[in-house]
Write an enzyme that holds these catalytic residues in place. Structure first.
Site: not given
Length: 359
Positions: A2, A116
């Site tokens: 992340c 992402e």
């Protein structure tokens, strides 16, 4: 993993998202916070942690830098926020940078969503991942405090990651630890038993986590604003177009073949004509029906036609052979006439052109 997130929440939204509304909340350095659609390591983000100075279970809402700088880092070193912006939850008890923080420096980071990237060869396509109802996500994190040469205390944090849920395996093999309810948040933030808070460091598998593709401009940390979360339509690549072209061509070919088979199956097959000998035997037996006589006459006519065609072919072959012999004789003459004189009125020699001209 992340490394990018969206955080445009107000202070009261953050404490509410972390279910910290039942006790006192103390704020620290929140004036540094600026709403970000594309927060990255080095950004100032709100963090909820326990208040060690409070005796009634209060919390602190504090703005910290994303990207852990351990307290044992040399004071003269330049902070590198990209070095430890994530920590693998499976190894936080093993690495020195993290295991000393687990007992008392656990915290929560509230964001509206994270990004992402999906790798496709040399290209990377970003996706925005969030809750379907738009509620904030509470992420498990660890924080630390480092003092630089000027004596300034810098609070930093790292977001814990775990293996991806089955629904997100196609996108990436890692995802942040999402604490989906108050019970899990309480375990991570307040519980002193490592066996309990370890149990919450699992992939989030509820179906309310959704995603969609966003602009590749997200790759630049300087790119910010509402366009970061605007859904885009992905274009088909060249290979897909080519495969569709050949697929359509193959379908058309199969259709043509099936049509031919259908036509051939539905066409009327000609009946075989009886042979001449069979009808002769029929006549000899005394068959006097009109049908036998007509069929005999038809077969005789067909046989005569076949003999006539054969004779014509023999005559044509004989004439052609004679013409070729004459042409070979002409070709053996020492004098070769020009092409323009082949058709003169005084020229009586037989040539290939004059021969077929007469024909």
């Amino acid at each position: 993993m992340c490394g990018r997130a969206r955080c445009t929440l107000r202070a009261d939204d953050i404490t509410r998202a972390c279910h910290r509304t039942g006790g006192p909340v103390r704020s620290l350095n929140m004036d540094r916070f600026r709403p970000l659609f594309n927060a990255s390591p080095g950004s100032d983000l709100p963090v909820v942690r326990r208040d060690d100075e409070s005796s009634d279970g209060g919390v602190v809402l504090q703005c910290m830098k994303w990207g852990l700088i351990p307290s044992f880092t040399e004071k003269f070193e330049k902070p590198n926020y990209f070095k430890m912006f994530n920590a693998r939850s499976e190894s936080i008890h093993e690495k020195a940078s993290f295991h000393r923080l687990v007992p008392k420096r656990r915290c929560l980071v509230a964001v509206e969503g994270f990004y992402e990237w999906k790798k496709d060869g040399s290209k990377k396509q970003p996706y925005y991942i969030h809750f379907k109802d738009g509620q904030p996500l509470a992420l498990a994190a660890l924080y630390d405090c480092w003092e630089n040469l000027e004596g300034e205390l810098l609070y930093t944090f790292t977001i814990l990651t775990t293996s991806s849920s089955p629904a997100l395996k196609w996108l990436h093999d890692r995802m942040p630890v999402i604490l989906g309810d108050k019970e899990r948040m309480d375990m991570w933030l307040n519980d002193s038993s490592s066996s309990k808070y370890d149990s919450v460091l699992k992939p989030y598998e509820a179906p309310d986590l959704v995603w969609y593709p966003v602009t590749p401009s997200m790759g630049k940390p300087s790119f910010d604003g509402p366009d970061c979360i605007k859904e885009i339509q992905l274009k088909n690549d060249g290979s897909n177009l080519i495969s569709k072209f050949f697929s359509a061509k193959e379908t058309k070919k199969e259709y043509s073949v099936s049509q031919e088979k259908t036509c051939s199956n539905t066409s009327v097959k000609p009946e075989a004509s009886p042979s001449l000998e069979e009808h002769k035997r029929e006549v000899n037996r005394g068959a006097s029906s009109e049908e036998s006589k007509d069929c005999l006459a038809k077969c005789s006519s067909d046989t005569s036609l076949t003999y006539q065609i054969k004779r014509d072919r023999e005559d044509i072959s004989s004439d052609l052979k004679s013409g070729m012999d004459d042409y070979s004789k002409v070709g053996s003459s020492p004098k070769i006439r020009k092409k323009g004189n082949l058709k003169t009125g005084n020229d009586n020699q037989l040539t290939l052109f004059s021969y077929f001209g007469k024909k």
